[in-house]
Design a protein around this motif. Structure first.
Motif, PDB file in Angstrom:
ATOM      1  N   PRO A 241      -7.363  20.220   7.600  1.00 54.51           N
ATOM      2  CA  PRO A 241      -6.300  20.130   8.602  1.00 54.51           C
ATOM      3  C   PRO A 241      -6.396  21.049   9.876  1.00 54.51           C
ATOM      4  CG  PRO A 241      -5.476  20.978   6.539  1.00 54.51           C
ATOM      5  CD  PRO A 241      -6.938  20.715   6.410  1.00 54.51           C
ATOM      6  N   LEU A 242      -7.406  21.819  10.126  1.00 57.05           N
ATOM      7  CA  LEU A 242      -7.469  22.941  10.990  1.00 57.05           C
ATOM      8  C   LEU A 242      -7.555  22.467  12.365  1.00 57.05           C
ATOM      9  CD1 LEU A 242      -9.441  26.046   9.519  1.00 57.05           C
ATOM     10  CD2 LEU A 242      -7.276  25.786  10.078  1.00 57.05           C
ATOM     11  N   PRO A 243      -8.196  21.304  12.762  1.00 54.89           N
ATOM     12  CA  PRO A 243      -8.437  21.006  14.000  1.00 54.89           C
ATOM     13  C   PRO A 243      -7.060  20.798  14.712  1.00 54.89           C
ATOM     14  CG  PRO A 243      -9.914  19.688  12.688  1.00 54.89           C
ATOM     15  CD  PRO A 243      -8.990  20.502  11.793  1.00 54.89           C
ATOM     16  N   LEU A 244      -5.993  20.794  13.887  1.00 56.34           N
ATOM     17  CA  LEU A 244      -4.641  20.851  14.230  1.00 56.34           C
ATOM     18  C   LEU A 244      -4.345  22.159  15.555  1.00 56.34           C
ATOM     19  CD1 LEU A 244      -2.295  19.140  13.465  1.00 56.34           C
ATOM     20  CD2 LEU A 244      -1.302  21.132  11.922  1.00 56.34           C
ATOM     21  N   VAL A 245      -5.262  23.020  15.045  1.00 56.14           N
ATOM     22  CA  VAL A 245      -5.056  24.197  15.817  1.00 56.14           C
ATOM     23  C   VAL A 245      -5.495  24.088  17.588  1.00 56.14           C
ATOM     24  CG1 VAL A 245      -5.169  25.697  14.121  1.00 56.14           C
ATOM     25  CG2 VAL A 245      -7.239  25.280  15.692  1.00 56.14           C
ATOM     26  N   TYR A 246      -6.294  22.968  17.996  1.00 58.84           N
ATOM     27  CA  TYR A 246      -6.655  22.881  18.935  1.00 58.84           C
ATOM     28  C   TYR A 246      -5.749  21.830  20.049  1.00 58.84           C
ATOM     29  CZ  TYR A 246     -11.547  24.757  19.189  1.00 58.84           C
ATOM     30  OH  TYR A 246     -12.597  25.694  19.217  1.00 58.84           O
ATOM     31  N   PRO A 247      -5.175  22.435  20.890  1.00 55.49           N
ATOM     32  CA  PRO A 247      -4.294  21.641  22.155  1.00 55.49           C
ATOM     33  C   PRO A 247      -5.595  20.590  22.323  1.00 55.49           C
ATOM     34  CG  PRO A 247      -4.180  24.030  22.455  1.00 55.49           C
ATOM     35  CD  PRO A 247      -5.170  23.946  21.369  1.00 55.49           C
ATOM     36  N   SER A 248      -5.420  19.402  22.582  1.00 52.45           N
ATOM     37  CA  SER A 248      -6.143  18.353  23.071  1.00 52.45           C
ATOM     38  C   SER A 248      -7.072  18.454  24.236  1.00 52.45           C
ATOM     39  CB  SER A 248      -5.722  16.831  22.741  1.00 52.45           C
ATOM     40  OG  SER A 248      -4.530  16.999  23.761  1.00 52.45           O
ATOM     41  N   PHE A 249      -6.256  19.247  24.995  1.00 50.42           N
ATOM     42  CA  PHE A 249      -6.706  19.542  26.397  1.00 50.42           C
ATOM     43  C   PHE A 249      -7.815  20.583  26.367  1.00 50.42           C
ATOM     44  CE2 PHE A 249      -5.160  23.365  28.236  1.00 50.42           C
ATOM     45  CZ  PHE A 249      -3.995  23.527  27.290  1.00 50.42           C
ATOM     46  N   VAL A 250      -7.672  21.722  25.422  1.00 52.24           N
ATOM     47  CA  VAL A 250      -8.478  22.505  25.391  1.00 52.24           C
ATOM     48  C   VAL A 250      -9.973  21.891  24.689  1.00 52.24           C
ATOM     49  CG1 VAL A 250      -9.286  24.616  24.033  1.00 52.24           C
ATOM     50  CG2 VAL A 250      -6.879  24.302  24.956  1.00 52.24           C
ATOM     51  N   GLY A 251      -9.669  21.094  23.561  1.00 51.71           N
ATOM     52  CA  GLY A 251     -10.806  20.376  22.964  1.00 51.71           C
ATOM     53  C   GLY A 251     -11.619  19.604  23.920  1.00 51.71           C
ATOM     54  N   ALA A 252     -10.906  18.640  24.727  1.00 51.09           N
ATOM     55  CA  ALA A 252     -11.670  18.113  26.045  1.00 51.09           C
ATOM     56  C   ALA A 252     -12.442  18.804  26.839  1.00 51.09           C
ATOM     57  CB  ALA A 252     -10.537  17.123  26.612  1.00 51.09           C
ATOM     58  N   ALA A 253     -11.841  20.154  27.367  1.00 54.53           N
ATOM     59  CA  ALA A 253     -12.559  20.789  28.002  1.00 54.53           C
ATOM     60  C   ALA A 253     -13.752  21.480  27.424  1.00 54.53           C
ATOM     61  CB  ALA A 253     -11.514  22.152  28.697  1.00 54.53           C
ATOM     62  N   ALA A 254     -13.543  21.614  25.972  1.00 49.25           N
ATOM     63  CA  ALA A 254     -14.682  22.271  25.311  1.00 49.25           C
ATOM     64  C   ALA A 254     -15.982  21.203  25.299  1.00 49.25           C
ATOM     65  CB  ALA A 254     -14.404  22.769  23.934  1.00 49.25           C
ATOM     66  N   PHE A 255     -15.504  19.940  25.102  1.00 42.76           N
ATOM     67  CA  PHE A 255     -16.391  18.989  24.975  1.00 42.76           C
ATOM     68  C   PHE A 255     -17.170  18.828  26.155  1.00 42.76           C
ATOM     69  CE2 PHE A 255     -14.927  17.790  20.677  1.00 42.76           C
ATOM     70  CZ  PHE A 255     -15.841  17.142  20.247  1.00 42.76           C
ATOM     71  N   ILE A 256     -16.438  18.458  27.184  1.00 39.90           N
ATOM     72  CA  ILE A 256     -16.875  18.238  28.411  1.00 39.90           C
ATOM     73  C   ILE A 256     -18.064  19.546  28.868  1.00 39.90           C
ATOM     74  CG2 ILE A 256     -16.659  17.883  30.987  1.00 39.90           C
ATOM     75  CD1 ILE A 256     -14.015  16.581  30.170  1.00 39.90           C
ATOM     76  N   SER A 257     -17.253  20.659  28.663  1.00 40.92           N
ATOM     77  CA  SER A 257     -18.116  21.792  29.292  1.00 40.92           C
ATOM     78  C   SER A 257     -19.429  21.980  28.469  1.00 40.92           C
ATOM     79  CB  SER A 257     -17.404  23.093  29.314  1.00 40.92           C
ATOM     80  OG  SER A 257     -16.649  23.440  28.078  1.00 40.92           O
ATOM     81  N   GLY A 258     -19.334  21.695  27.078  1.00 40.88           N
ATOM     82  CA  GLY A 258     -20.607  21.652  26.169  1.00 40.88           C
ATOM     83  C   GLY A 258     -21.646  20.766  26.716  1.00 40.88           C
ATOM     84  N   LEU A 259     -21.124  19.740  27.337  1.00 42.45           N
ATOM     85  CA  LEU A 259     -22.318  18.747  27.561  1.00 42.45           C
ATOM     86  C   LEU A 259     -22.953  18.845  29.188  1.00 42.45           C
ATOM     87  CD1 LEU A 259     -20.675  15.648  26.020  1.00 42.45           C
ATOM     88  CD2 LEU A 259     -23.044  16.758  25.369  1.00 42.45           C
ATOM     89  N   THR A 260     -21.974  19.763  29.815  1.00 40.98           N
ATOM     90  CA  THR A 260     -22.614  19.797  31.168  1.00 40.98           C
ATOM     91  C   THR A 260     -23.709  20.783  31.215  1.00 40.98           C
ATOM     92  OG1 THR A 260     -21.029  21.631  31.666  1.00 40.98           O
ATOM     93  CG2 THR A 260     -20.409  19.368  32.481  1.00 40.98           C
ATOM     94  N   PRO A 261     -24.498  20.699  32.502  1.00 41.53           N
ATOM     95  CA  PRO A 261     -25.550  21.764  32.533  1.00 41.53           C
ATOM     96  C   PRO A 261     -25.130  23.037  32.303  1.00 41.53           C
ATOM     97  CG  PRO A 261     -25.704  20.119  34.276  1.00 41.53           C
ATOM     98  CD  PRO A 261     -24.400  19.754  33.457  1.00 41.53           C
ATOM     99  N   GLY A 262     -25.773  23.978  31.545  1.00 41.39           N
ATOM    100  CA  GLY A 262     -25.109  25.303  31.434  1.00 41.39           C
ATOM    101  C   GLY A 262     -24.527  25.349  30.200  1.00 41.39           C
ATOM    102  N   GLY A 263     -23.866  24.094  29.509  1.00 36.68           N
ATOM    103  CA  GLY A 263     -23.253  24.143  28.456  1.00 36.68           C
ATOM    104  C   GLY A 263     -24.207  24.051  27.071  1.00 36.68           C
ATOM    105  N   ILE A 264     -23.528  24.482  25.999  1.00 35.63           N
ATOM    106  CA  ILE A 264     -24.709  24.850  24.984  1.00 35.63           C
ATOM    107  C   ILE A 264     -25.311  23.495  24.408  1.00 35.63           C
ATOM    108  CG2 ILE A 264     -22.805  24.660  23.148  1.00 35.63           C
ATOM    109  CD1 ILE A 264     -24.379  26.971  21.714  1.00 35.63           C
TER     110      ILE A 264
END
Lengths: 502, 350
Positions: free
Chosen positions: A66-89
């Motif tokens: 159940p823990l993914p509940l803690v992510y507001p979806s916009f934070v999750g989206a931001a994390a995904f996008i930024s992880g995939l951009t140059p400089g992201g992990i």
């Protein structure tokens, strides 16, 4: 609200059928349906694995799923996008392997993926609760009557869990319809986007679309209620010696599936955020230094906590009498109140905020309230009241009428009964309800953006603003703080009591 | 039959209970119709009836938890409910024990028992006293969740008794207990109630329980009182066929003649009174003796230890139930004779 649209717009019907209106509507329905179906499958499957099978490490999975509940979806989206951009992990890892990964998550697929990953717990929790409360004798009987585990699941377990699945999927659908941040980041223009974009310059369109959004949400809620009324699951207490389905050679695959889902929904965004947030300290990469000092973190954190705590307390205080009315006296007043409160949840936060702005602007006696705290709290209560109502209702019904009767016969008057019997017995349930409201309030974005008083900064708005300004490191730090707080809340409220008031 | 209650002295403070012409109706047909019943001070009356007969509703109406449509309820001299007065339950001085005890789960045993006491008495010896009555003074600080079913019912009784109620109401107090425990708790509570001499009305659907605990038994059927009497009156002289079969095993045969005797499948039987119209004769299983003979075949034997019930299929196709002594000289399939061994059978109008 209808009045507002009718008076504000010149030709609402004309607007309704225009292409520019219909397209976002179609996209919204498409996305919400896809997300709801995917979350239903994922949530139900995981619930079944964690509750009814001999999955290795069940206890661990039950806490973590159940823990993914803690992510507001916009934070999750931001994390995904930024992880995939140059400089992201993710991008960097692939680059180190000699691959240029120019994959960008966006549009329908991106929105669908992110929203599904962060909303499936809404299905998982009620279904898991239902499955563990379902008398195992039902499934055992199906097996004794000749069903294979698979057939027993389809013919007995699924029908029994269907109302929980439907309720969970409904929440996901409503969440998706009213989601603002994630779809914005994914550049997928749904109704909320159009409403937000047109709210200043094309108010007619904005309000008409808002009404459309409300109608859509209410239609889905009504449909769900209609279906829910027909199915009455067998009540019973879960057996200590529950029959667990042996997974056999599927064990590895099932574990892998759980690990994959949680890897994507929990580990990946956290690592991505940690990467952005921490690396500047380590190597000052990309020339960024953190434009953030203690006060910038502590201030919003503090205001986030107190505004959501105030909202939670107000919500429970306001809704407890309604819950009482509903549970103890079957009356039409209670039914109407219930409808109003549940409807409030169906109405997206963005629309609640818009209508409040409208009221404070156009109804002069309320003008002084523009951008004030009470309006913000009121908006939250309207939007999240249903969560408090559901739990308060459950809390009221857990106090059996006999307790009240017993107290009466022992000579206790109404006041004494409420204070010495009802309230103490309801306290845990009410606390859980308040906690849910608090959790949702913390993660809420659009209403906070629109109607919070000038200079009032919460973690959600700060994350949004820093991300929009491309200060990714700052975003990451704030997001991690928000996620940590809501993780603590989730653990206290959802995981530890082991039940979810659906 | 047990009848100790009548012999015990009535304690001061005990009042009688009177129900007169009580009718309770919700939306549909009435649940109780014109029910009248009296319980003397210090008497234990069992309210017996099948489920849905309205017995719990009657109990709740006396407690004030249901509002009757008409009729009156009085506790001692005081009318607590009629067409003008309706005293709230908290002011009736009625103690009640619910089916599951309804203990407050968030209060420990002593605070549960103290709940009904006036503030000044809550920390007095009364709590200990009440717990001692039910033999649980050592459990004073346990939480209800950690008690066994029998202990919970005894705490519930102590809680109801602590404020010294004028009348005690018990709603199927033993039905949630398993069989062996039920007999034990029942015996303990029976002894306690008799010892205290408290006016008690208790609801049960178990005929044996009603007979064992009640000084008198009121049989309720479809919201109406079918018969009120001592257990032996009910068993030996039931008012009608329904009561006869509800309170025990019965062999019933139609009466064709009009004299002092009648012919039955088990021979000619003397009647206690001549029939006044179409009637049936009631032969309890104890009235029949299984003998050496050739009247029928033993179809079923139910062995109870202290005695046995034998079902004999007579050659004319009728099955009769006979109670025999514990030593059985025959077994299933044997040919036996059946004869009437009583002194005069009861005639029931059809």
């Amino acid at each position: 609200m209808v009045w507002r649209v009718l008076t504000a717009s010149g030709n609402p019907l004309g607007l309704l059928v225009e292409r520019r209106t219909l397209e976002p509507l179609w996209r919204t329905i498409q996305l919400a349906t896809l997300v709801a179906v995917a979350a239903a499958v994922l949530g139900t499957g995981l619930a079944w694995l964690a509750v009814r099978t001999d999955l290795p490490g069940r206890r661990f999975w039950r806490i973590v799923i159940p823990l993914p509940l803690v992510y507001p979806s916009f934070v999750g989206a931001a994390a995904f996008i930024s992880g995939l951009t140059p400089g992201g992990i993710v991008h960097d890892i692939f680059a180190a392997l000699g691959m240029d990964l120019s994959l960008r998550l966006h549009g329908l697929f991106g929105s669908w993926l992110v929203l599904t990953l962060f909303t499936y717990p809404y299905v998982y929790l009620p279904v898991a609760a239902r499955l563990s409360a379902m008398p195992t004798s039902l499934e055992e009987n199906a097996r004794l009557l000749g069903d294979t585990p698979g057939r027993a699941f389809r013919r007995v377990v699924l029908p029994q869990a269907s109302s929980a699945i439907a309720a969970g999927s409904l929440l996901v659908f409503l969440y998706t319809v009213s989601d603002f941040g994630a779809v914005h980041l994914m550049r997928f223009e749904t109704l909320t986007q159009t409403i937000f974009r047109t709210r200043l310059f094309d108010q007619d369109r904005s309000f008409t679309l808002a009404l459309l959004l409300v109608a859509l949400a209410l239609a889905v809620v009504t449909a769900e209620r209609r279906v829910a009324r027909r199915s009455a699951p067998t009540e019973g207490i879960g057996d200590r010696y529950a029959l667990l389905v042996p997974l056999g050679r599927w064990k590895t695959a099932a574990t892998g599936a759980c690990a994959l889902v949680l890897g994507l929904a929990l580990v990946a965004p956290t690592v991505s955020l940690a990467d952005w947030g921490l690396l500047p300290y380590l190597d000052g990469r990309a020339g960024t230094s953190l434009r953030l000092d203690w006060a910038d973190v502590v201030g919003p954190t503090w205001s986030t906590i107190w505004i959501s705590a105030v909202t939670a307390v107000v919500a429970v205080a306001v809704l407890l009498p309604v819950a009482y009315l509903l549970a103890r006296h079957r009356s039409s007043v209670g039914g109407i109140a219930n409808g109003v409160v549940v409807g409030g949840f169906a109405i997206p936060g963005l629309v609640v905020a818009l209508s409040l702005i409208f009221w404070t602007l156009h109804a002069s006696p309320f003008e002084f309230l523009i951008g004030s705290m009470p309006v913000l709290v009121f908006a939250y209560v309207v939007h999240f009241g249903a969560q408090a109502l559901r739990t308060a209702q459950v809390a009221v019904t857990t106090v059996p009428q006999r307790m009240d009767d017993a107290a009466r016969l022992l000579g206790a008057g109404r006041l004494r009964r409420v204070t010495t019997v009802d309230l103490p017995l309801m306290a845990p349930g009410l606390a859980a309800g308040a906690g849910l409201v608090m959790l949702s309030t913390m993660k809420e974005l659009p209403a906070t953006l629109l109607i919070s008083p000038i200079g009032f900064r919460t973690l959600a708005t700060e994350i949004w603003n820093t991300y929009e300004a491309s200060f990714l490191a700052e975003t990451a730090v704030l997001a991690l703080v928000l996620v940590a707080i809501s993780a603590a809340m989730t653990w206290l409220l959802v995981v530890r009591p082991g039940r979810f008031p659906a | 039959m047990v009848n100790i209650g009548a012999a015990s002295t009535t304690r001061p403070g005990q009042v009688g209970l009177g129900v007169s012409g009580l009718t309770v109706a919700y939306d549909g047909p009435p649940v109780l119709v014109d029910v009248s019943l009296g319980v003397d001070p210090g008497e234990i009356v069992a309210l017996l009836g099948p489920s849905g007969s309205g017995k719990t509703t009657l109990l709740r109406s006396i407690a004030g938890l249901e509002k009757p449509a008409s009729g009156s309820v009085s506790l001692g001299e005081r009318i607590v409910s009629d067409h003008r007065v309706f005293l709230a339950p908290e002011r009736r001085r009625v103690g009640m024990v619910f089916q599951d005890g309804a203990l407050f789960p968030h209060l420990d045993v002593s605070r549960n028992v103290a709940y009904g006491l006036p503030r000044a008495e809550r920390s007095s010896d009364r709590v200990t006293e009440a717990l001692r009555m039910v033999g649980l003074e050592s459990m004073a600080h346990r939480m209800p969740g950690s008690l066994s079913g029998g202990q919970r019912q005894r705490v519930a009784l102590a809680r109801a008794l602590a404020p010294r109620p004028g009348v005690l109401l018990l709603d199927e107090p033993f039905s949630n207990l398993d069989a062996t425990l039920r007999l034990q708790v029942r015996a303990e509570i029976h002894q306690l109630l008799v010892g205290l001499g408290i006016t008690t009305l208790f609801v049960t659907h178990d005929q044996e329980e009603a007979f064992v605990v009640g000084d008198r038994v009121a049989v309720l059927r479809d919201g109406q009182i079918a018969q009120v009497g001592t257990p032996d009156e009910l068993y030996l002289r039931p008012a009608d066929r329904w009561v006869a079969t509800f309170v025990g095993d019965a062999n019933l045969f139609p009466i064709s003649s009009h004299g002092e005797t009648c012919a039955t499948p088990v021979g000619t039987v003397p009647l206690s009174s001549p029939p006044g119209g179409p009637s049936e004769v009631l032969l309890r299983p104890e009235d029949l003796a299984v003998t050496d003979g050739d009247d029928g075949t033993v179809e079923l034997v139910e062995y109870y230890g202290h005695d046995a019930m034998v079902v004999v299929r007579l050659d004319d196709g009728v099955a009769v139930r006979a109670r025999t002594a514990a030593d059985l000289p025959f077994s299933r399939g044997d040919r036996v004779g059946v004869a009437y061994a009583g002194s005069g059978a009861i005639v029931l109008p059809v």
